[in-house]
Design a protein around this motif. Structure first.
Motif, mmCIF file in Angstrom:
data_model
loop_
_atom_site.group_PDB
_atom_site.id
_atom_site.type_symbol
_atom_site.label_atom_id
_atom_site.label_comp_id
_atom_site.label_asym_id
_atom_site.label_seq_id
_atom_site.Cartn_x
_atom_site.Cartn_y
_atom_site.Cartn_z
ATOM 1 N N TYR A 234 1.179 -0.967 0.165
ATOM 2 C CA TYR A 234 0.131 0.302 -0.536
ATOM 3 C C TYR A 234 1.354 1.289 0.172
ATOM 4 C CZ TYR A 234 -3.610 3.688 1.841
ATOM 5 O OH TYR A 234 -4.014 4.513 1.662
ATOM 6 N N VAL A 246 -5.436 0.574 -3.319
ATOM 7 C CA VAL A 246 -6.226 1.008 -2.104
ATOM 8 C C VAL A 246 -7.051 -0.141 -1.282
ATOM 9 C CG1 VAL A 246 -5.412 3.578 -2.477
ATOM 10 C CG2 VAL A 246 -7.113 2.732 -3.196
ATOM 11 N N SER A 247 -7.964 -0.403 -0.813
ATOM 12 C CA SER A 247 -9.179 -0.518 -0.809
ATOM 13 C C SER A 247 -10.471 -0.022 -1.124
ATOM 14 C CB SER A 247 -8.629 -0.852 1.248
ATOM 15 O OG SER A 247 -10.161 0.794 1.757
ATOM 16 N N GLN A 248 -10.471 1.400 -1.053
ATOM 17 C CA GLN A 248 -11.893 1.324 -1.693
ATOM 18 C C GLN A 248 -13.336 1.255 -0.655
ATOM 19 O OE1 GLN A 248 -12.190 -0.539 -6.353
ATOM 20 N NE2 GLN A 248 -12.014 2.159 -6.238
ATOM 21 N N ILE A 249 -13.057 0.980 0.469
ATOM 22 C CA ILE A 249 -14.197 0.565 1.614
ATOM 23 C C ILE A 249 -14.550 1.848 2.178
ATOM 24 C CG2 ILE A 249 -12.176 1.285 3.389
ATOM 25 C CD1 ILE A 249 -13.990 -2.606 3.213
ATOM 26 N N SER A 250 -14.351 2.875 1.609
ATOM 27 C CA SER A 250 -14.539 4.268 1.957
ATOM 28 C C SER A 250 -15.824 4.246 1.670
ATOM 29 C CB SER A 250 -14.029 5.165 1.300
ATOM 30 O OG SER A 250 -14.140 5.540 -0.180
ATOM 31 N N ASN A 254 -17.808 4.438 5.745
ATOM 32 C CA ASN A 254 -18.968 5.872 5.311
ATOM 33 C C ASN A 254 -20.377 5.593 6.045
ATOM 34 O OD1 ASN A 254 -17.206 7.206 5.552
ATOM 35 N ND2 ASN A 254 -16.841 8.058 3.710
ATOM 36 N N TRP A 285 -1.590 1.612 6.398
ATOM 37 C CA TRP A 285 -2.745 1.848 6.088
ATOM 38 C C TRP A 285 -3.181 1.658 6.958
ATOM 39 C CZ3 TRP A 285 -7.081 -1.039 6.881
ATOM 40 C CH2 TRP A 285 -8.825 -0.975 6.148
ATOM 41 N N GLN A 288 -3.891 5.958 7.204
ATOM 42 C CA GLN A 288 -4.776 6.432 7.181
ATOM 43 C C GLN A 288 -6.415 5.894 7.774
ATOM 44 O OE1 GLN A 288 -2.663 8.403 4.764
ATOM 45 N NE2 GLN A 288 -4.221 8.496 4.216
ATOM 46 N N ASN A 355 -7.999 8.506 -3.861
ATOM 47 C CA ASN A 355 -7.531 9.489 -2.871
ATOM 48 C C ASN A 355 -6.518 10.406 -3.766
ATOM 49 O OD1 ASN A 355 -7.114 11.164 -0.061
ATOM 50 N ND2 ASN A 355 -4.868 10.426 0.125
ATOM 51 N N ARG A 358 -8.235 12.631 -5.720
ATOM 52 C CA ARG A 358 -9.095 14.241 -4.875
ATOM 53 C C ARG A 358 -7.719 15.204 -4.795
ATOM 54 N NH1 ARG A 358 -12.850 10.845 -1.488
ATOM 55 N NH2 ARG A 358 -13.385 9.188 -2.795
ATOM 56 N N ASP A 386 -19.185 7.303 -1.364
ATOM 57 C CA ASP A 386 -18.254 7.318 -0.250
ATOM 58 C C ASP A 386 -17.842 9.623 1.088
ATOM 59 O OD1 ASP A 386 -16.238 9.175 -0.964
ATOM 60 O OD2 ASP A 386 -14.554 7.767 -1.112
ATOM 61 N N ASP A 388 -18.266 12.514 2.696
ATOM 62 C CA ASP A 388 -18.216 12.107 4.361
ATOM 63 C C ASP A 388 -18.440 13.291 4.993
ATOM 64 O OD1 ASP A 388 -18.070 11.184 6.940
ATOM 65 O OD2 ASP A 388 -16.093 11.901 7.157
ATOM 66 N N ASN A 392 -13.807 14.708 3.729
ATOM 67 C CA ASN A 392 -14.131 16.063 2.623
ATOM 68 C C ASN A 392 -13.994 17.179 3.001
ATOM 69 O OD1 ASN A 392 -14.860 15.770 0.067
ATOM 70 N ND2 ASN A 392 -16.783 17.486 0.221
HETATM 71 C C1 LIG Z 1 -10.050 16.500 -1.259
HETATM 72 C C2 LIG Z 1 -10.790 15.674 -0.773
HETATM 73 C C3 LIG Z 1 -11.942 15.174 0.033
HETATM 74 C C4 LIG Z 1 -12.461 13.887 0.400
HETATM 75 N N1 LIG Z 1 -13.173 13.902 0.537
HETATM 76 C C5 LIG Z 1 -13.820 12.301 1.182
HETATM 77 C C6 LIG Z 1 -15.387 12.181 1.512
HETATM 78 O O1 LIG Z 1 -16.241 12.595 0.938
HETATM 79 N N2 LIG Z 1 -15.269 11.210 1.992
HETATM 80 C C7 LIG Z 1 -13.717 10.339 2.347
HETATM 81 O O2 LIG Z 1 -14.534 8.955 3.145
HETATM 82 N N3 LIG Z 1 -12.879 10.358 1.894
HETATM 83 C C8 LIG Z 1 -12.575 11.626 1.640
HETATM 84 N N4 LIG Z 1 -11.314 12.070 1.128
HETATM 85 C C9 LIG Z 1 -10.722 10.978 1.833
HETATM 86 C C10 LIG Z 1 -9.817 10.067 0.871
HETATM 87 O O3 LIG Z 1 -9.628 10.177 -0.404
HETATM 88 C C11 LIG Z 1 -11.034 8.586 0.954
HETATM 89 O O4 LIG Z 1 -10.515 8.439 1.810
HETATM 90 C C12 LIG Z 1 -10.237 7.517 -0.158
HETATM 91 O O5 LIG Z 1 -10.064 7.941 -1.424
HETATM 92 C C13 LIG Z 1 -10.970 6.028 0.499
HETATM 93 O O6 LIG Z 1 -10.842 5.535 -0.968
HETATM 94 P P1 LIG Z 1 -10.231 4.066 0.406
HETATM 95 O O7 LIG Z 1 -11.222 3.880 0.571
HETATM 96 O O8 LIG Z 1 -9.233 3.233 -1.095
HETATM 97 O O9 LIG Z 1 -9.407 4.471 1.116
HETATM 98 P P2 LIG Z 1 -7.974 3.103 1.512
HETATM 99 O O10 LIG Z 1 -6.434 4.267 1.024
HETATM 100 O O11 LIG Z 1 -7.746 2.586 1.069
HETATM 101 O O12 LIG Z 1 -8.074 4.278 3.630
HETATM 102 C C14 LIG Z 1 -8.677 3.916 4.302
HETATM 103 C C15 LIG Z 1 -9.707 4.328 4.855
HETATM 104 O O13 LIG Z 1 -9.167 5.484 5.054
HETATM 105 C C16 LIG Z 1 -9.375 6.494 5.368
HETATM 106 N N5 LIG Z 1 -8.902 7.898 4.771
HETATM 107 C C17 LIG Z 1 -7.774 7.113 3.886
HETATM 108 N N6 LIG Z 1 -7.071 8.665 3.613
HETATM 109 C C18 LIG Z 1 -7.803 9.559 4.184
HETATM 110 C C19 LIG Z 1 -7.823 10.703 4.452
HETATM 111 N N7 LIG Z 1 -6.752 11.660 3.842
HETATM 112 N N8 LIG Z 1 -8.592 11.669 5.123
HETATM 113 C C20 LIG Z 1 -9.719 10.863 5.991
HETATM 114 N N9 LIG Z 1 -9.770 9.763 5.941
HETATM 115 C C21 LIG Z 1 -8.841 9.097 5.100
HETATM 116 C C22 LIG Z 1 -10.963 6.311 4.687
HETATM 117 O O14 LIG Z 1 -12.086 5.801 5.600
HETATM 118 C C23 LIG Z 1 -10.488 5.067 3.991
HETATM 119 O O15 LIG Z 1 -11.384 4.860 3.232
HETATM 120 C C24 LIG Z 1 -10.955 12.889 0.861
HETATM 121 C C25 LIG Z 1 -9.916 13.408 0.247
HETATM 122 C C26 LIG Z 1 -9.047 14.834 -0.755
HETATM 123 C C27 LIG Z 1 -8.105 15.182 -0.829
#
Ligand SMILES: Cc1cc2nc3c(=O)[nH]c(=O)nc-3n(C[C@H](O)[C@H](O)[C@H](O)COP(=O)(O)OP(=O)(O)OC[C@H]3O[C@@H](n4cnc5c(N)ncnc54)[C@H](O)[C@@H]3O)c2cc1C
Length: 483
Positions: A234, A246-250, A254, A285, A288, A355, A358, A386, A388, A392
């Protein structure tokens, strides 16, 4: 009779409040549909549809436990206290249980409900469930909320070394009650047809729905697949949007289809039971998950951030541009910068964005286009499955350099060099921008700069800003502010 009120905790396993309610003699479950409230919060149609689909699953699981699920409908949270009182009186409920939610409006709703129920001697109890630690319990030596993630993380880590939160089983089936569950499919189908979301383009909701199946089993599968292998790399793969890094678990976290404790435990299991052990992928991870935690705590400690205010007050004076045409190009993926446009199309077509992307698109909007981050924050909420409030807002304020522990204003990502770094062969861009699929690996990141390409002949826009000039404009806007 006790009542568990489902909100953003749509699961039966490891559900703190449901477990507490079900340990009593008999329990009923409730979900309240509040379409106007969701619209006020800019909740995306694909996310509301995700909740709807998960509710159908949940009602079947509850049915097997003989826990009737009641579905009620009111427009906004203002009507919730009266609705709950009426329900408690109707079913002789003596105690309402729910898992705490941390937004300002959520806390107001719960406080008003508790206040009203108390007057009728009905208990109202909420539990720590969405987070690993109670907001306000991870503080600096002076007792204040941390404003810097690194310090926050260190205290969390120490607490986790002391104790990993336990995972609760699903409740046992209770004796059958003589109360019928609401006919869920009909109630929810009727809701989507006649409710506030009726005007939405059903085919795009359906297409996103097909990419995000619901159910606790599905969520655990996503988590297990990720923890079986990708988590190990990761640390490196998480910045490459073309990889399954990445996990795409978000969406599942949420909506509460999986708990943060289950995620943490899965990562620890992948590390053979070690917390912050030798594998940097797993450690990153877990970090995160702590970022997620951090932004929720910030929301409680500094609630102004969720009320359209920057965390850094002096950035209120930033001279944002009123540029609706540029905003529309950004929203529709028509900026002329392939990595930005591919990312924005991924968002529209999947309800999710990687991420790294974003961060890149948020910085492009707030710095190169100098458009108010709040407009980007809103667009994301309106489209993310997702979406939040805390994460966000935290992500947007980080990218716009207006937030706690945000990126320094002078570190502005260049979308072309970022694109070369994170998508070197253009695989991600080719997928989302078929008009550029034939370009070579170099030209694809910036067709307008390539000698091999006649950019004006492509079915693709020319850049809407000059990167160098727009960077200078942003630097001037920020450096003109007095901190
Ligand atoms: C501009 C912007 C807007 C975002 N909006 C959201 C949103 O609305 N909802 C949201 O869940 N996340 C948001 N994120 C954080 C992050 O981008 C996502 O959580 C992540 O892309 C979700 O994909 P994943 O589950 O594969 O993450 P993984 O990389 O697998 O991470 C696991 C989990 O860790 C948490 N996480 C990871 N990175 C972050 C981070 N930077 N901030 C907070 N939690 C994190 C999430 O719960 C995520 O599911 C945002 C980031 C940015 C820069």
């Amino acid at each position: 009779m006790h009542l568990h009120w489902f909100r953003s905790d749509l699961r039966i396993h490891d559900n703190t409040s449901l477990d507490a309610a079900a340990s009593q003699e008999s329990v009923l479950a409730l979900y309240i549909l509040t379409p106007k409230q969701w619209q006020q919060h800019d909740d995306a149609p694909c996310k509301v549809d995700f909740w709807r689909r998960q509710l159908i699953e949940l009602s079947q699981q509850l049915d097997r436990l003989n826990i009737p699920l009641l579905i009620r409908h009111c427009d906004t949270w203002q009507q919730v206290p009266d609705l709950l009182l009426e329900l408690c009186q109707q079913y002789q409920i003596t105690q309402v249980h729910c898992n705490a939610e941390y937004g300002v409006n959520e806390r107001k709703r719960d406080a008003a409900t508790q206040h009203l129920l108390q007057q009728y001697h009905i208990g109202f109890k909420h539990y720590l469930d969405q987070l690993l630690f109670e907001p306000g319990s991870i503080t600096s030596k002076s007792g204040g909320y941390f404003k810097v993630f690194g310090q926050f993380k260190r205290v969390c880590q120490q607490r986790l070394y002391d104790q990993i939160p336990a995972i609760l089983p699903a409740p046992k089936a209770q004796a059958k009650l003589f109360i019928a569950a609401d006919p869920i499919a009909a109630t929810l189908a009727d809701f989507t047809l006649t409710g506030a979301f009726a005007k939405l383009d059903q085919s795009s909701i359906d297409s996103i729905a097909a990419q995000w199946p619901v159910g606790e089993t599905q969520a655990m599968q996503v988590l297990d697949d990720f923890c079986a292998d990708p988590i190990l790399d990761y640390e490196h793969a998480r910045d490459m949007p073309a990889l399954a890094g990445v996990s795409q678990i978000s969406p599942y976290i949420n909506a509460g289809i999986v708990s943060v404790r289950q995620c943490l435990q899965a990562a620890i299991d992948a590390a053979d039971g070690e917390l912050f052990g030798a594998n940097e992928g797993i450690n990153t991870w877990i970090t995160q998950l702590l970022w997620r935690e951090f932004y929720q705590h910030i929301l409680v400690g500094f609630p102004q951030v969720s009320q359209h205010q920057p965390f850094k007050a002096h950035t209120k004076k930033l001279p944002w541009r009123n540029a609706p045409d540029d905003l529309a190009c950004w929203q529709q993926g028509q900026t002329g910068f392939p990595i930005i446009d591919a990312a924005m199309r991924q968002l529209q077509q999947t309800g999710w964005m990687h991420n790294r992307l974003r961060m890149i698109v948020a910085m492009f909007l707030s710095k190169n286009l100098l458009i108010d981050w709040r407009l980007g924050e809103q667009w994301f909420m309106q489209h993310l499955i997702d979406g939040d409030l805390a994460a966000n807002n935290g992500g947007w304020q980080w990218s716009a350099s207006t937030g706690t522990d945000s990126v320094p204003y002078f570190r502005i990502f260049n979308p072309i060099t970022q694109s070369q770094k994170i998508d070197p062969e253009g695989t991600f861009i080719r997928h989302w921008l078929p008009a550029l699929a034939h370009l070579d690996n170099k030209s694809i990141h910036a067709p307008h700069l390539s000698r091999n390409v006649q950019a004006s002949a492509l079915d693709y826009p020319l850049p809407i800003v000059d990167l160098k000039q727009s960077r200078e404009r942003a630097l001037q806007a920020f450096s003109g502010l007095k901190a």
